[in-house]
Design a protein around this motif. Structure first.
Motif, PDB file in Angstrom:
ATOM      1  N   SER A 263       0.838  -1.199   0.000  1.00 32.71           N
ATOM      2  CA  SER A 263       0.000   0.000   0.000  1.00 32.71           C
ATOM      3  C   SER A 263       0.867   1.241   0.000  1.00 32.71           C
ATOM      4  N   PHE A 264       1.897   1.202   0.833  1.00 30.12           N
ATOM      5  CA  PHE A 264       2.773   2.367   0.941  1.00 30.12           C
ATOM      6  C   PHE A 264       3.502   2.609  -0.388  1.00 30.12           C
ATOM      7  N   VAL A 265       3.966   1.516  -0.973  1.00 32.27           N
ATOM      8  CA  VAL A 265       4.645   1.628  -2.276  1.00 32.27           C
ATOM      9  C   VAL A 265       3.700   2.222  -3.311  1.00 32.27           C
ATOM     10  N   ALA A 266       2.446   1.784  -3.295  1.00 34.08           N
ATOM     11  CA  ALA A 266       1.469   2.293  -4.266  1.00 34.08           C
ATOM     12  C   ALA A 266       1.221   3.779  -4.039  1.00 34.08           C
ATOM     13  N   GLY A 267       1.057   4.182  -2.787  1.00 40.55           N
ATOM     14  CA  GLY A 267       0.819   5.595  -2.477  1.00 40.55           C
ATOM     15  C   GLY A 267       2.027   6.450  -2.819  1.00 40.55           C
ATOM     16  N   PHE A 268       3.210   5.942  -2.474  1.00 42.86           N
ATOM     17  CA  PHE A 268       4.460   6.647  -2.769  1.00 42.86           C
ATOM     18  C   PHE A 268       4.631   6.780  -4.283  1.00 42.86           C
ATOM     19  N   GLY A 269       4.319   5.711  -4.994  1.00 47.79           N
ATOM     20  CA  GLY A 269       4.420   5.726  -6.459  1.00 47.79           C
ATOM     21  C   GLY A 269       3.442   6.708  -7.065  1.00 47.79           C
ATOM     22  N   TYR A 270       2.243   6.778  -6.496  1.00 50.77           N
ATOM     23  CA  TYR A 270       1.252   7.724  -7.015  1.00 50.77           C
ATOM     24  C   TYR A 270       1.768   9.155  -6.894  1.00 50.77           C
ATOM     25  N   VAL A 271       2.336   9.470  -5.711  1.00 53.54           N
ATOM     26  CA  VAL A 271       2.848  10.822  -5.467  1.00 53.54           C
ATOM     27  C   VAL A 271       3.940  11.164  -6.494  1.00 53.54           C
ATOM     28  N   CYS A 272       4.872  10.240  -6.682  1.00 54.79           N
ATOM     29  CA  CYS A 272       5.980  10.512  -7.613  1.00 54.79           C
ATOM     30  C   CYS A 272       5.488  10.597  -9.059  1.00 54.79           C
ATOM     31  N   GLU A 273       4.582   9.688  -9.439  1.00 53.39           N
ATOM     32  CA  GLU A 273       4.078   9.718 -10.813  1.00 53.39           C
ATOM     33  C   GLU A 273       3.275  10.988 -11.074  1.00 53.39           C
ATOM     34  N   PHE A 274       2.492  11.403 -10.093  1.00 61.29           N
ATOM     35  CA  PHE A 274       1.707  12.632 -10.241  1.00 61.29           C
ATOM     36  C   PHE A 274       2.636  13.819 -10.505  1.00 61.29           C
ATOM     37  N   LEU A 275       3.702  13.912  -9.701  1.00 61.83           N
ATOM     38  CA  LEU A 275       4.624  15.050  -9.851  1.00 61.83           C
ATOM     39  C   LEU A 275       5.367  14.974 -11.184  1.00 61.83           C
ATOM     40  N   ALA A 276       5.788  13.769 -11.560  1.00 59.61           N
ATOM     41  CA  ALA A 276       6.519  13.607 -12.823  1.00 59.61           C
ATOM     42  C   ALA A 276       5.641  14.033 -13.997  1.00 59.61           C
ATOM     43  N   LYS A 277       4.367  13.588 -13.991  1.00 53.23           N
ATOM     44  CA  LYS A 277       3.457  13.965 -15.074  1.00 53.23           C
ATOM     45  C   LYS A 277       3.174  15.465 -15.058  1.00 53.23           C
ATOM     46  N   ALA A 278       3.103  16.031 -13.858  1.00 56.95           N
ATOM     47  CA  ALA A 278       2.856  17.479 -13.759  1.00 56.95           C
ATOM     48  C   ALA A 278       4.023  18.253 -14.367  1.00 56.95           C
ATOM     49  N   ILE A 279       5.247  17.755 -14.158  1.00 57.42           N
ATOM     50  CA  ILE A 279       6.417  18.409 -14.762  1.00 57.42           C
ATOM     51  C   ILE A 279       6.360  18.296 -16.284  1.00 57.42           C
ATOM     52  N   ALA A 280       5.998  17.110 -16.775  1.00 61.29           N
ATOM     53  CA  ALA A 280       5.924  16.912 -18.222  1.00 61.29           C
ATOM     54  C   ALA A 280       4.852  17.814 -18.833  1.00 61.29           C
ATOM     55  N   ARG A 281       3.687  17.860 -18.206  1.00 58.40           N
ATOM     56  CA  ARG A 281       2.582  18.665 -18.741  1.00 58.40           C
ATOM     57  C   ARG A 281       2.942  20.150 -18.750  1.00 58.40           C
ATOM     58  N   ASP A 282       3.750  20.560 -17.774  1.00 57.96           N
ATOM     59  CA  ASP A 282       4.146  21.972 -17.660  1.00 57.96           C
ATOM     60  C   ASP A 282       5.545  22.181 -18.239  1.00 57.96           C
ATOM     61  N   GLY A 283       5.977  21.286 -19.130  1.00 56.02           N
ATOM     62  CA  GLY A 283       7.264  21.468 -19.793  1.00 56.02           C
ATOM     63  C   GLY A 283       7.294  22.804 -20.510  1.00 56.02           C
ATOM     64  N   GLU A 284       8.487  23.341 -20.690  1.00 50.84           N
ATOM     65  CA  GLU A 284       8.608  24.668 -21.295  1.00 50.84           C
ATOM     66  C   GLU A 284       7.847  24.756 -22.609  1.00 50.84           C
ATOM     67  N   GLY A 285       6.908  25.667 -22.672  1.00 47.21           N
ATOM     68  CA  GLY A 285       6.165  25.922 -23.896  1.00 47.21           C
ATOM     69  C   GLY A 285       5.078  24.917 -24.218  1.00 47.21           C
TER      70      GLY A 285
END
Lengths: 411, 411
Positions: A263-285
């Motif tokens: 469960s912890f791994v899943a929650g931790f993974g969700y947090v990291c994946e959410f942030l990674a996707k947020a960075i990609a979506r907000d990539g320059e331009g």
């Protein structure tokens, strides 16, 4: 198989939702605008800490200092001090002294030991920090730290550079019947092609977890999340992902043997994946998020290499910007990834629209494809029918604004 | 050391300057405009032939046919038939049949055997060739072939896609006191990140040369020229470089033991480097040529990897477009190349303006740097002080026009 218990996304959660953490940020004069450029996360107890760093040969001075802190404190941190507007990279001996000075000033301001402080910087490479402003800013931080959402908001603003939006997420789950929170904040948005870590990411949790388990989890999760995004193929000198665990949730210490580990791994993974996707979506331009799913590769590692080649292709990225269903560029990228591919068995679809089967074009409705590609998120599915390996990578389109931003970044 | 005799650049030289070659081109209807889209080079005798091809897994059908021709004819070719506007890639069994049909039609039109014909295609991936138009066009080619500059001009126009200018070059030198010519023509200008060959390149010579010597020379020269350019990091499915030697100069057969071998290698290298740089300068949307010189690497191979990483960096390319002396992006690219680099000993200069010494910034005149970066050609020198390896790579800046062209290529 044992059932994995669920985690819940905390809509209003922040990096201070996990017990024991305060955060804050302010403007000390490193950015030319009045936006925040200095921030901190402080934990009321020594938090178990883990970090991953860029593999770029030219690691910025703050990474050296942070690595030393974590090594000499028995993997415990009380505070993270972060500035934006200046990367303190390629700044030689003076840059290192400045990073140590930032650490010392923060330790004094927060009443902790220097080796309990991590330092992170992001911004322009090759310029010395104006240490008078940094020191004055650090003096002002204790007064603005709060355990509420406002302090976290100020912190999130303080770490941004060309980012348009803050990146923050929080989940809750039960460990031994105790409520545990995991939260994270991150920043992008150029020079994003992480290799072992991303630009800057910070994860907080109040779970009790063994230091070695946290480090292993962080490395494993990074490989499948932050290391699977690219904005421009350029790996920064300052990439760093830090995790701090206050342990105030009071659960039995988490290790891979713990019944709630998954469960912890899943929650931790969700947090990291959410942030990674947020960075990609907000990539320059960027105007849209692109996701590439590769299945049927000879291994997960091979699938990752192929997914990253496709997501990094300037031609694929330009086609997505133009909403052009140009699958020829996708298959050309698959073919140059240097991985085993059967040239006769590749399927490609754009969202739910198949465009290639057995490596041969199939007719599709151009209008339908255009409508799909004009959406907010574009998902490219590639099935190689060559094994069981799979991976997902995230990136963004290549737009006029990327060129505009980067033709005039320093000047 | 033996002195290497000189070669001379023939200003008005073309692919038909070497004795025995005719060329021509016409519009058969593959491009929507009236620009030429079908061309041929024909040799009056069986020419010694060599070729290198893309390493992309998805090799286009014409490459398979050409490879088969060269293998079954004892490395001899009489003709090359080329179309632009359609890559005949990822077109399955029908695409292969079409490439064989092109070969057969060309053989009949030119009165040679099918296995003496090479086939090359460039353009959009994944669409079938309209064979009625191709066949009609091939019927018309014999009437337009000439040994003069006009035929070569029409051929050069026929192989272009998004290129703005034709790429052609010719040199002369003496072998055994006989005048020998080496000429070449090529096209770019997107999906350019060659791996063993470039988009399309054709070299003609009238030198007598052993087939195995020509193939070895072609491979060696490609590694230092065509394989050292990048426009966008994308390796095409259709890259092919073909060399044909008519032998009509009547010299003693060239091999590495021939006393004039080094002159020939130098002239051959000049032709290939000229064409490679021309492709880089005319990269999609490019406003200037960028050259990256790496010295002091642990090996030439290592220097090549570093030079290609710098030349391929979207951030470096954007900075050059903006005439921004942002050396931080250059060193970040050097550091992520995955090659041995001493982080303390790197020098960087822009043209003759040093910006970094021993990995530390040195002050420079921003106005002078701006003036230099606004020029037609930007040379980035990187000295690693870590060995004797050296390499040069060529590319171009990343501009709004690159995005514009590629957001709307297919539609």
């Amino acid at each position: 198989m044992r059932e994995v218990s669920k985690f819940t996304v905390v809509t209003e959660g922040t990096v201070t939702t996990p017990q024991g953490f305060q955060a804050g940020g302010l403007h000390c004069g490193l950015k030319k605008t009045t936006r925040n450029d200095l921030g901190a996360i402080v934990c009321e107890v020594p938090a178990v800490a883990a970090a991953v760093y860029t593999l770029n040969v030219f690691q910025a001075a703050p990474l050296k200092v942070t690595r030393e802190s974590i090594a000499s404190s028995g993997q415990r941190l009380r505070a993270i001090i972060v500035n934006s507007g200046n990367a303190n990279a390629c700044t030689g001996k003076q840059g290192e002294e400045d990073a140590y000075a930032m650490r010392a000033a923060a330790a004094e301001a927060f009443g902790v030991r220097p080796e309990e402080v991590a330092v992170a910087s992001t911004g322009v490479i090759g310029e010395l920090l104006p240490m008078d402003r940094v020191n004055a800013g650090i003096q002002g931080l204790p007064a603005v730290l709060t355990a509420g959402a406002d302090g976290a908001e100020e912190f999130c603003q303080a770490i941004l550079t060309t980012d348009l939006v803050k990146k923050e997420v929080c989940v809750k789950l039960n460990v031994n019947g105790r409520e545990v929170s995991i939260a994270g904040a991150a920043k992008g948005s150029g020079m994003i092609h992480p290799n072992m870590a991303t630009m800057l990411g910070f994860v907080t949790t109040d779970a009790v977890i063994k230091p070695e388990a946290l480090q292993a989890l962080l490395g494993m999760t990074t490989d499948a999340t932050f290391n699977m995004i690219t904005v421009d193929g350029d790996t920064s000198t300052n990439d760093m992902l830090l995790a701090m665990s206050s342990g105030l949730a009071g659960n039995e210490a988490l290790t891979p043997e713990h019944p709630d580990w998954e469960s912890f791994v899943a929650g931790f993974g969700y947090v990291c994946e959410f942030l990674a996707k947020a960075i990609a979506r907000d990539g320059e331009g960027a105007s849209r998020l692109v996701e590439v799913n590769v299945e049927g590769a000879v291994s997960d590692l091979s699938a990752r290499a192929i997914a990253k080649t496709v997501i990094g292709s300037s031609l694929v990225k330009s086609a997505v910007f133009g909403a052009d269903a140009n699958w020829g560029r996708i298959i050309a990228a698959v073919g140059r990834a240097g991985e085993p591919v059967n040239p006769e068995t590749v399927d490609i679809s754009l969202g739910s629209i198949p465009v290639l089967t057995d490596s041969r074009p199939i007719s599709f409705d151009e209008e339908e494809a255009l409508a799909y590609l004009q959406g907010d998120t574009v998902v490219i599915h590639v099935h190689l029918h060559n094994g069981e390996g799979r991976a997902t990578a995230w990136g963004c389109d290549l737009t006029y604004d990327y060129v505009r931003i980067n033709a005039a970044y320093r000047t």
